[in-house]
Design a protein around this motif. Sequence first.
Motif, PDB file in Angstrom:
ATOM      1  N   GLN A  37       0.812  -1.215   0.000  1.00 48.94           N
ATOM      2  CA  GLN A  37       0.000   0.000   0.000  1.00 48.94           C
ATOM      3  C   GLN A  37       0.849   1.270   0.000  1.00 48.94           C
ATOM      4  OE1 GLN A  37      -3.339   0.029  -0.489  1.00 48.94           O
ATOM      5  NE2 GLN A  37      -3.087  -2.173  -0.709  1.00 48.94           N
ATOM      6  N   ASP A  38       2.009   1.242   0.615  1.00 48.44           N
ATOM      7  CA  ASP A  38       2.856   2.429   0.674  1.00 48.44           C
ATOM      8  C   ASP A  38       3.497   2.751  -0.668  1.00 48.44           C
ATOM      9  OD1 ASP A  38       2.310   2.799   3.389  1.00 48.44           O
ATOM     10  OD2 ASP A  38       3.972   1.493   3.976  1.00 48.44           O
ATOM     11  N   SER A  39       4.010   1.735  -1.347  1.00 49.56           N
ATOM     12  CA  SER A  39       4.713   1.968  -2.610  1.00 49.56           C
ATOM     13  C   SER A  39       3.824   1.763  -3.831  1.00 49.56           C
ATOM     14  CB  SER A  39       5.914   1.026  -2.715  1.00 49.56           C
ATOM     15  OG  SER A  39       5.469  -0.318  -2.860  1.00 49.56           O
ATOM     16  N   ALA A  40       2.660   1.128  -3.647  1.00 54.78           N
ATOM     17  CA  ALA A  40       1.745   0.794  -4.748  1.00 54.78           C
ATOM     18  C   ALA A  40       2.400  -0.140  -5.754  1.00 54.78           C
ATOM     19  CB  ALA A  40       1.203   2.046  -5.420  1.00 54.78           C
ATOM     20  N   CYS A  41       3.298  -0.986  -5.268  1.00 58.24           N
ATOM     21  CA  CYS A  41       3.975  -1.976  -6.106  1.00 58.24           C
ATOM     22  C   CYS A  41       3.725  -3.376  -5.557  1.00 58.24           C
ATOM     23  CB  CYS A  41       5.483  -1.736  -6.112  1.00 58.24           C
ATOM     24  SG  CYS A  41       5.963  -0.220  -6.923  1.00 58.24           S
ATOM     25  N   CYS A  42       3.840  -4.342  -6.436  1.00 62.15           N
ATOM     26  CA  CYS A  42       3.736  -5.730  -6.016  1.00 62.15           C
ATOM     27  C   CYS A  42       4.935  -6.066  -5.129  1.00 62.15           C
ATOM     28  CB  CYS A  42       3.715  -6.631  -7.255  1.00 62.15           C
ATOM     29  SG  CYS A  42       3.741  -8.393  -6.844  1.00 62.15           S
ATOM     30  N   ARG A  43       4.681  -6.755  -4.046  1.00 64.16           N
ATOM     31  CA  ARG A  43       5.755  -7.144  -3.126  1.00 64.16           C
ATOM     32  C   ARG A  43       6.639  -8.248  -3.696  1.00 64.16           C
ATOM     33  NH1 ARG A  43       2.012  -6.985   2.234  1.00 64.16           N
ATOM     34  NH2 ARG A  43       2.258  -4.762   2.627  1.00 64.16           N
ATOM     35  N   GLY A  44       6.159  -8.937  -4.710  1.00 68.85           N
ATOM     36  CA  GLY A  44       6.949 -10.014  -5.302  1.00 68.85           C
ATOM     37  C   GLY A  44       7.817  -9.562  -6.454  1.00 68.85           C
ATOM     38  N   CYS A  45       7.201  -8.903  -7.443  1.00 65.50           N
ATOM     39  CA  CYS A  45       7.939  -8.543  -8.663  1.00 65.50           C
ATOM     40  C   CYS A  45       8.308  -7.069  -8.738  1.00 65.50           C
ATOM     41  CB  CYS A  45       7.151  -8.938  -9.905  1.00 65.50           C
ATOM     42  SG  CYS A  45       5.628  -7.987 -10.167  1.00 65.50           S
ATOM     43  N   PHE A  46       7.773  -6.253  -7.830  1.00 61.61           N
ATOM     44  CA  PHE A  46       8.072  -4.823  -7.750  1.00 61.61           C
ATOM     45  C   PHE A  46       7.560  -4.021  -8.939  1.00 61.61           C
ATOM     46  CE2 PHE A  46      10.761  -6.671  -4.612  1.00 61.61           C
ATOM     47  CZ  PHE A  46      10.793  -5.751  -3.593  1.00 61.61           C
ATOM     48  N   ARG A  47       6.578  -4.575  -9.669  1.00 59.81           N
ATOM     49  CA  ARG A  47       5.931  -3.800 -10.729  1.00 59.81           C
ATOM     50  C   ARG A  47       4.738  -3.067 -10.146  1.00 59.81           C
ATOM     51  NH1 ARG A  47       4.466  -8.049 -15.238  1.00 59.81           N
ATOM     52  NH2 ARG A  47       4.119  -9.301 -13.372  1.00 59.81           N
ATOM     53  N   THR A  48       4.383  -1.950 -10.789  1.00 61.05           N
ATOM     54  CA  THR A  48       3.168  -1.228 -10.407  1.00 61.05           C
ATOM     55  C   THR A  48       1.968  -1.943 -11.029  1.00 61.05           C
ATOM     56  OG1 THR A  48       3.179   0.194 -12.361  1.00 61.05           O
ATOM     57  CG2 THR A  48       4.423   0.973 -10.419  1.00 61.05           C
ATOM     58  N   LEU A  49       0.780  -1.610 -10.558  1.00 55.10           N
ATOM     59  CA  LEU A  49      -0.423  -2.205 -11.153  1.00 55.10           C
ATOM     60  C   LEU A  49      -0.531  -1.857 -12.636  1.00 55.10           C
ATOM     61  CD1 LEU A  49      -3.152  -1.762  -8.401  1.00 55.10           C
ATOM     62  CD2 LEU A  49      -2.013  -3.855  -9.133  1.00 55.10           C
ATOM     63  N   ASP A  50      -0.182  -0.630 -13.007  1.00 54.60           N
ATOM     64  CA  ASP A  50      -0.220  -0.245 -14.421  1.00 54.60           C
ATOM     65  C   ASP A  50       0.753  -1.090 -15.249  1.00 54.60           C
ATOM     66  OD1 ASP A  50      -2.170   1.681 -13.987  1.00 54.60           O
ATOM     67  OD2 ASP A  50      -0.729   3.342 -13.902  1.00 54.60           O
ATOM     68  N   GLU A  51       1.939  -1.344 -14.709  1.00 58.02           N
ATOM     69  CA  GLU A  51       2.922  -2.168 -15.428  1.00 58.02           C
ATOM     70  C   GLU A  51       2.446  -3.609 -15.564  1.00 58.02           C
ATOM     71  OE1 GLU A  51       6.949   0.277 -14.125  1.00 58.02           O
ATOM     72  OE2 GLU A  51       6.255  -1.384 -12.876  1.00 58.02           O
ATOM     73  N   ILE A  52       1.837  -4.126 -14.519  1.00 56.73           N
ATOM     74  CA  ILE A  52       1.316  -5.499 -14.567  1.00 56.73           C
ATOM     75  C   ILE A  52       0.205  -5.588 -15.616  1.00 56.73           C
ATOM     76  CG2 ILE A  52       0.030  -7.245 -13.263  1.00 56.73           C
ATOM     77  CD1 ILE A  52       1.589  -6.175 -10.749  1.00 56.73           C
ATOM     78  N   ALA A  53      -0.694  -4.617 -15.609  1.00 55.54           N
ATOM     79  CA  ALA A  53      -1.808  -4.617 -16.558  1.00 55.54           C
ATOM     80  C   ALA A  53      -1.329  -4.461 -17.998  1.00 55.54           C
ATOM     81  CB  ALA A  53      -2.782  -3.500 -16.204  1.00 55.54           C
ATOM     82  N   ALA A  54      -0.273  -3.704 -18.215  1.00 57.44           N
ATOM     83  CA  ALA A  54       0.222  -3.438 -19.569  1.00 57.44           C
ATOM     84  C   ALA A  54       1.081  -4.559 -20.124  1.00 57.44           C
ATOM     85  CB  ALA A  54       1.024  -2.136 -19.566  1.00 57.44           C
TER      86      ALA A  54
END
Length: 66
Positions: free
Chosen positions: A21-38
């Motif tokens: 929640q603090d960084s808005a990144c996945c704790r596993g791969c360190f991508r943002t939600l936008d990066e994961i979706a794209a």
Amino acid sequence: MFQKKYDYVPSPCINVCQLDQDSACCRGCFRTLDEIAAWSRASNGEKREIVAAAQRRRDEAGGSAR
């Protein structure tokens, strides 16, 4: 048409899919939600940029999944 083997950019996903929640990144791969979706639509160049950005975030966080 199949991609050439050396053009393939593997997903950085390690199946630890939890949003920090603090960084808005996945704790596993360190991508943002936008990066994961794209990811599935991204070109190989864009994927390499995503992987590089995720690696920078991983390094800043101390190098491992949170």
